[in-house]
Motif scaffolding. Structure first.
Motif, mmCIF file in Angstrom:
data_model
loop_
_atom_site.group_PDB
_atom_site.id
_atom_site.type_symbol
_atom_site.label_atom_id
_atom_site.label_comp_id
_atom_site.label_asym_id
_atom_site.label_seq_id
_atom_site.Cartn_x
_atom_site.Cartn_y
_atom_site.Cartn_z
ATOM 1 N N ARG A 7 9.592 -27.983 10.735
ATOM 2 C CA ARG A 7 9.898 -29.339 10.297
ATOM 3 C C ARG A 7 11.328 -29.634 10.725
ATOM 4 O O ARG A 7 12.225 -28.806 10.533
ATOM 5 C CB ARG A 7 9.767 -29.486 8.786
ATOM 6 N N GLU A 82 5.368 -38.595 12.887
ATOM 7 C CA GLU A 82 5.097 -38.555 11.448
ATOM 8 C C GLU A 82 4.157 -39.681 11.027
ATOM 9 O O GLU A 82 4.014 -40.695 11.729
ATOM 10 C CB GLU A 82 6.417 -38.643 10.666
ATOM 11 N N HIS A 139 7.034 -33.036 11.851
ATOM 12 C CA HIS A 139 7.361 -33.664 10.580
ATOM 13 C C HIS A 139 6.531 -33.090 9.438
ATOM 14 O O HIS A 139 5.427 -32.590 9.635
ATOM 15 C CB HIS A 139 7.135 -35.167 10.701
ATOM 16 N N GLY A 140 7.063 -33.233 8.229
ATOM 17 C CA GLY A 140 6.470 -32.620 7.043
ATOM 18 C C GLY A 140 5.030 -32.978 6.766
ATOM 19 O O GLY A 140 4.193 -32.106 6.533
#
Length: 187
Positions: A7, A82, A139-140
């Protein structure tokens, strides 16, 4: 083939708990340090290339890591962007929940779409780098839900600068670690 999902490092919006989604927010100094810390967790050996989302926070994290690891900085993949939080971008989670409970409506991208993009990205990366070990900075939300789809259950939050590993050593993709820790199956 081994994949390492990292991340991106922290941004000012992360520090303030704002949903940034597909808004292109740059790394802050903490995020740049986290990129270097991720190199230690990822390990210096065995990585052939690093690729990323095209958003600047992911791309800069990948550039920092590639330079420190001494490996090729590969291209960016739009599929790794994302989740689009639509009208909720720039709000806190609490604020967005008041308007769009469970993050539905308001132009927020459905999780099924995020997972489909993530799985598609893995297929594209595997086809472009067959048999190689690839570090992937993104991305998370896309990491969490894409890897959850392989693990078979919902994974916890993905920390900035953390590493998750998966491989296909037995012929199918298996998640081996998340947030720098070996994956522990729920009981």
């Amino acid at each position: 083939m081994k994949l390492g999902f990292i991340r991106h490092g922290q941004t000012d919006w992360n520090a303030q708990d704002f949903l940034q989604g597909s808004t292109d927010i740059p790394l802050n100094d903490v995020g740049r340090r986290q990129a270097l810390d991720a190199v230690t967790v990822l390990g210096r050996g065995g990585w052939d290339v690093i690729v990323s989302s095209p958003l600047s926070r992911a791309r800069e994290t990948a550039q920092i890591m590639a330079a420190d690891l001494g490996i090729e900085l590969g291209r960016s993949y739009d599929e790794l962007i994302e989740r689009d939080y639509g009208q909720a971008e720039g709000m806190t989670l609490e604020e967005s929940e008041k308007h769009w409970p469970n993050r539905t409506g308001g132009g927020i991208e459905p999780l099924e779409s995020v997972v489909a993009r993530g799985r598609n990205a893995i297929g594209l990366i595997a086809a472009e780098f067959p048999g190689k070990n690839v570090a992937i900075v993104c991305h998370g939300t896309i990491i969490r839900y894409t890897l959850s789809s392989f693990a078979g259950y919902k994974l916890d939050q993905i920390r900035n600068g953390s590493v998750a590993l998966m491989d296909d050593s037995d012929g199918s993709w298996k998640v081996r670690s998340v947030n720098d820790e070996p994956l522990v199956l729920p009981s």
